[in-house]
Structures are given as structure tokens and as C-alpha cells.
Design a protein around this motif. Structure first.
Motif, PDB file in Angstrom:
ATOM      1  N   THR A   1       2.037  -2.174  31.020  1.00 10.48           N
ATOM      2  CA  THR A   1       1.930  -2.028  29.566  1.00 10.48           C
ATOM      3  C   THR A   1       2.529  -0.712  29.087  1.00 10.48           C
ATOM      4  N   LYS A   2       2.714   0.242  29.999  1.00  9.10           N
ATOM      5  CA  LYS A   2       3.342   1.508  29.628  1.00  9.10           C
ATOM      6  C   LYS A   2       4.198   1.990  30.794  1.00  9.10           C
ATOM      7  N   THR A   3       5.024   2.940  30.523  1.00  6.21           N
ATOM      8  CA  THR A   3       5.951   3.398  31.544  1.00  6.21           C
ATOM      9  C   THR A   3       5.663   4.850  31.909  1.00  6.21           C
ATOM     10  N   SER A   4       6.136   5.254  33.055  1.00  6.85           N
ATOM     11  CA  SER A   4       6.091   6.654  33.468  1.00  6.85           C
ATOM     12  C   SER A   4       7.461   7.023  34.016  1.00  6.85           C
ATOM     13  N   ILE A   5       7.576   8.194  34.599  1.00  4.17           N
ATOM     14  CA  ILE A   5       8.904   8.680  34.994  1.00  4.17           C
ATOM     15  C   ILE A   5       9.060   8.603  36.507  1.00  4.17           C
ATOM     16  N   TRP A   6       9.717   7.598  36.975  1.00  6.59           N
ATOM     17  CA  TRP A   6      10.130   7.487  38.369  1.00  6.59           C
ATOM     18  C   TRP A   6       8.994   7.783  39.354  1.00  6.59           C
ATOM     19  N   SER A   7       7.916   7.056  39.232  1.00  9.33           N
ATOM     20  CA  SER A   7       6.787   7.198  40.156  1.00  9.33           C
ATOM     21  C   SER A   7       6.686   5.971  41.048  1.00  9.33           C
ATOM     22  N   LEU A   8       6.389   6.190  42.333  1.00 11.99           N
ATOM     23  CA  LEU A   8       6.182   5.087  43.256  1.00 11.99           C
ATOM     24  C   LEU A   8       4.880   4.360  42.977  1.00 11.99           C
ATOM     25  N   PHE A   9       4.047   4.937  42.141  1.00 12.77           N
ATOM     26  CA  PHE A   9       2.778   4.321  41.801  1.00 12.77           C
ATOM     27  C   PHE A   9       2.842   3.611  40.458  1.00 12.77           C
ATOM     28  N   ASP A  10       4.048   3.287  40.025  1.00 17.22           N
ATOM     29  CA  ASP A  10       4.260   2.442  38.857  1.00 17.22           C
ATOM     30  C   ASP A  10       4.169   0.977  39.267  1.00 17.22           C
ATOM     31  N   SER A  11       4.109   0.120  38.272  1.00 18.97           N
ATOM     32  CA  SER A  11       4.263  -1.311  38.469  1.00 18.97           C
ATOM     33  C   SER A  11       5.180  -1.819  37.364  1.00 18.97           C
ATOM     34  N   GLY A  12       5.603  -3.038  37.458  1.00 17.58           N
ATOM     35  CA  GLY A  12       6.509  -3.572  36.441  1.00 17.58           C
ATOM     36  C   GLY A  12       7.409  -4.633  37.019  1.00 17.58           C
ATOM     37  N   TYR A  13       8.515  -4.845  36.361  1.00 20.45           N
ATOM     38  CA  TYR A  13       9.448  -5.886  36.758  1.00 20.45           C
ATOM     39  C   TYR A  13      10.736  -5.279  37.306  1.00 20.45           C
ATOM     40  N   THR A  14      11.319  -5.958  38.306  1.00 17.47           N
ATOM     41  CA  THR A  14      12.697  -5.695  38.687  1.00 17.47           C
ATOM     42  C   THR A  14      13.586  -6.651  37.884  1.00 17.47           C
ATOM     43  N   PHE A  15      14.888  -6.514  38.035  1.00 13.35           N
ATOM     44  CA  PHE A  15      15.796  -7.433  37.346  1.00 13.35           C
ATOM     45  C   PHE A  15      15.472  -8.885  37.717  1.00 13.35           C
ATOM     46  N   ALA A  16      15.407  -9.133  39.023  1.00  9.77           N
ATOM     47  CA  ALA A  16      15.233 -10.509  39.488  1.00  9.77           C
ATOM     48  C   ALA A  16      13.879 -11.076  39.092  1.00  9.77           C
ATOM     49  N   SER A  17      12.807 -10.284  39.276  1.00 13.99           N
ATOM     50  CA  SER A  17      11.477 -10.805  38.951  1.00 13.99           C
ATOM     51  C   SER A  17      11.312 -11.009  37.447  1.00 13.99           C
ATOM     52  N   LYS A  18      11.933 -10.175  36.631  1.00  7.30           N
ATOM     53  CA  LYS A  18      11.859 -10.345  35.172  1.00  7.30           C
ATOM     54  C   LYS A  18      12.515 -11.649  34.744  1.00  7.30           C
ATOM     55  N   ILE A  19      13.677 -11.925  35.316  1.00  3.35           N
ATOM     56  CA  ILE A  19      14.385 -13.158  34.963  1.00  3.35           C
ATOM     57  C   ILE A  19      13.577 -14.371  35.424  1.00  3.35           C
ATOM     58  N   ALA A  20      13.026 -14.307  36.641  1.00  6.41           N
ATOM     59  CA  ALA A  20      12.265 -15.448  37.169  1.00  6.41           C
ATOM     60  C   ALA A  20      10.986 -15.697  36.391  1.00  6.41           C
TER      61      ALA A  20
END
Length: 339
Positions: free
Chosen positions: A277-296
Motif C-alpha cells: 500500500t506504500k513504498t519505501s526506498i530500495w529495501s529488501l524488506f519491501d513487498s509489491g509487484y514485479t513486472f511479470a507478477s503485476k501483469i499476471a
């Protein structure tokens, strides 16, 4: 009379030999003509196959561009620098910055983890394990590539993620001053982070790098290794000075091929990473979508031309990204080999 008979026999033998030579010569001529014809057919078939491949890739690229441009013209934010993703036809606001961040973080982490392990496994199988054991062990490693992506995803979210929670918390508490380990946009207790996804991707690409590296290391001439041993080199020095230089291009090629697999992985990443729901700056402890998973994840939106165009535009970026990765790989591999 004896002399004449001898002469006749000699003449007959010469005639037979001449005929045989002629027939043999004729056979060779016929074979040469047939070989030339087959060589020409094979050459033109090879040219046609290469040209066909280039044409298909060019048509795919052209089709992606044609379908992406209408949506891009209706986009109300910067496509490259925005993290928003709103594909409502009445207010198109979509950008790839967040997708690019998650894709690069997870793929590069997977590559960093997988390459040293894969090179170590390949070196062990080629240089240290007896031949009768090397092949069965190689087959076991290669079987990792046969595991479906969805199995990796389920294992990653239900088994690996809870196991990694204490490690992630420790890294966050003790190394949180470093941007990669800062608090991200999800609860660490969930384990659904880029950190977890990167480890799963590393396991997925491990057999690819190991297989290509193993075959590259086996190409090292035995004479070179024996010469190094004769000069008093240790086993490690033989590997470092003779084996690794020959396998360098294979290691780079395998790594880049694996990186392409990691960049395009869909199902496993889609299962592991939650929508953020929100973003941070280049953290390995983020979550979200990659290109492929977003499209799928957005297949339900493909019935609308504008919405579909937004996802196709993201796919176009991924398409170009893989080309850049492969171009860099060829440049690095060629430079190192030539050097």
C-alpha cells in the motif's frame, strides 16, 4: 608366348585398375556434387532460421509498441518515474518505478546468492568428485529445474518465509542503518518480502548456472592442468589459473541466462510478495509487484484496450530489460575471454 600372356595380364590389370580408379573417381565426384548440394541447402536453411528468428522478435517488439502507445498517450503521470498504478480508463495514471525496483532487487539478490554456490557446486562436481558419482549428483541438481514455479512459491510463503522471519528481524535491528535493511512496507512477521523472494529465486536459478558452468569447466584441456601440476601448483592454483579462465565465459553466460529467468519469474513471486500500500526506498524488506507478477495479477483488466495497453507497456519495458541484460552479458563475456 609367356611374354605375351604376361603383357596381356599386365594390360588387363592396368585396365581394371584404371577403370576402378575412374569409377572411384566418378564416385568421389558424384559424392562431392551431392555434398555441395546438401551444404548449400543446409546453409540457406540456417540463414532462413536465423532471419526468421530476428523477424519474429522484431514483430513481437513492434506489436508491443503498437499496443502500448495509445495507453501511454493517455497517461497522466511520467511512465518511467512514477510509482502510481491506476488504470481507470477515465484517469490513466501508471508508472513503472515501483515495479522496476522490486524486479531489480529480487533478481539481483537471487543472482548474488546463486552464482557463488553454483560455481562452487560445478567446481566440486568437475574437479573433486569421481566420475561415477559426478553424473548422478549432477542429475540431482538438474532436477531442481523441473520443479514447477507454483511449488516453489507455495514452499517459499508457507515454509521458508516463517523460517526467515527471525533473520530478517535481526538484520533490520542491527543493520537498519543500511538502506537495503531498512524497515520496509510490510510487517516482517509475515515474511512476505523481497528478501524471501530473492532466496526462492536463487534456488530456482541455481541449476541453470550450475549446468552451464559445469560444462564450461569440463572444456579445460587436461594438458594445461597437468602442466600446472608438474610446475608444482596446488589443486586450488590449478583451478584458479587454468580451469576458471576457460570457464569464465560460461559462468557469465549462465549467470545472465539465470538473471533473465529471475526477471521474468511470475507465479512464485506473485505468491510470495503481497500487494504493497506504500513504498519505501530500495529495501529488501519491501513487498509489491514485479513486472511479470503485476501483469499476471491483472488478467481481468485485459478486456479494456486502454487498461491492457498499460500492462503491455510494462511488458515492453521488461522485454527491453532482458535485451539489455543479454547485451551486457555478451560484452562482459567477450571482453574477459579476449582479455
Amino acid at each position: 608366348m609367356a611374354t605375351e600372356d604376361s603383357t596381356d595380364r599386365d594390360a588387363g590389370a592396368d585396365g581394371t585398375a584404371t577403370a576402378a580408379a575412374t569409377d572411384s573417381g566418378s564416385g568421389r565426384t558424384t559424392f562431392a556434387h551431392g555434398g555441395d548440394r546438401m551444404e548449400k541447402i543446409f546453409k540457406w536453411a540456417s540463414y532462413a532460421s536465423g532471419i526468421l528468428l530476428v523477424v519474429v522478435i522484431a514483430l513481437i517488439f513492434l506489436q508491443l509498441v503498437v499496443q502500448a502507445v495509445p495507453a501511454l498517450t493517455k497517461n497522466n503521470v511520467n511512465f518511467l518515474t512514477s510509482s502510481e498504478w491506476q488504470t481507470n480508463p477515465s484517469n490513466m495514471r501508471f508508472g513503472i518505478l515501483e515495479l522496476l525496483k522490486i524486479t531489480v532487487l529480487s533478481s539481483v539478490m537471487a543472482l548474488i546468492l546463486a552464482v557463488p554456490v553454483a560455481v562452487g557446486i560445478a567446481t566440486f562436481l568437475v574437479q573433486y568428485v569421481p566420475q561415477r558419482l559426478s553424473r548422478p549428483l549432477s542429475a540431482v541438481i538438474d532436477l531442481l529445474a523441473a520443479v514447477p514455479s507454483i511449488i516453489y512459491g507455495l514452499w517459499g510463503i508457507f515454509v521458508l518465509a516463517p523460517f526467515l522471519v527471525p533473520l530478517q528481524k535481526w538484520l533490520n535491528e542491527n543493520l537498519g542503518w543500511f538502506f537495503l535493511f531498512k524497515t520496509g512496507n510490510v510487517e516482517l512477521s509475515l515474511g512476505s518480502t523481497v528478501f524471501t523472494a530473492g532466496i526462492v529465486l536463487a534456488i530456482m536459478i541455481l541449476p541453470i548456472i550450475t549446468s552451464i558452468t559445469r560444462e564450461s569447466l569440463r572444456q579445460t584441456p587436461v594438458a594445461h592442468q597437468e602442466a600446472a601440476l608438474a610446475l608444482g601448483a596446488t589443486k586450488w592454483e590449478v583451478i584458479r589459473l587454468t580451469v576458471f579462465p576457460y570457464g569464465r565465459s560460461g559462468i557469465v553466460a549462465g549467470s545472465m541466462l539465470a538473471l533473465g529467468r529471475a526477471l521474468g519469474e511470475t507465479i512464485a513471486v506473485l505468491i510470495i510478495l503481497f500487494a504493497a500500500t506504500k513504498t519505501s526506498i530500495w529495501s529488501l524488506f519491501d513487498s509489491g509487484y514485479t513486472f511479470a507478477s503485476k501483469i499476471a495479477s491483472a488478467a481481468a483488466e485485459f478486456d479494456n484496450v486502454d487498461q491492457r495497453g498499460a500492462y503491455i507497456a510494462a511488458g515492453l519495458v521488461l522485454f527491453l530489460l532482458t535485451f539489455v541484460v543479454n547485451a551486457i552479458a555478451r560484452w562482459i563475456g567477450g571482453g574477459r575471454v579476449n582479455g
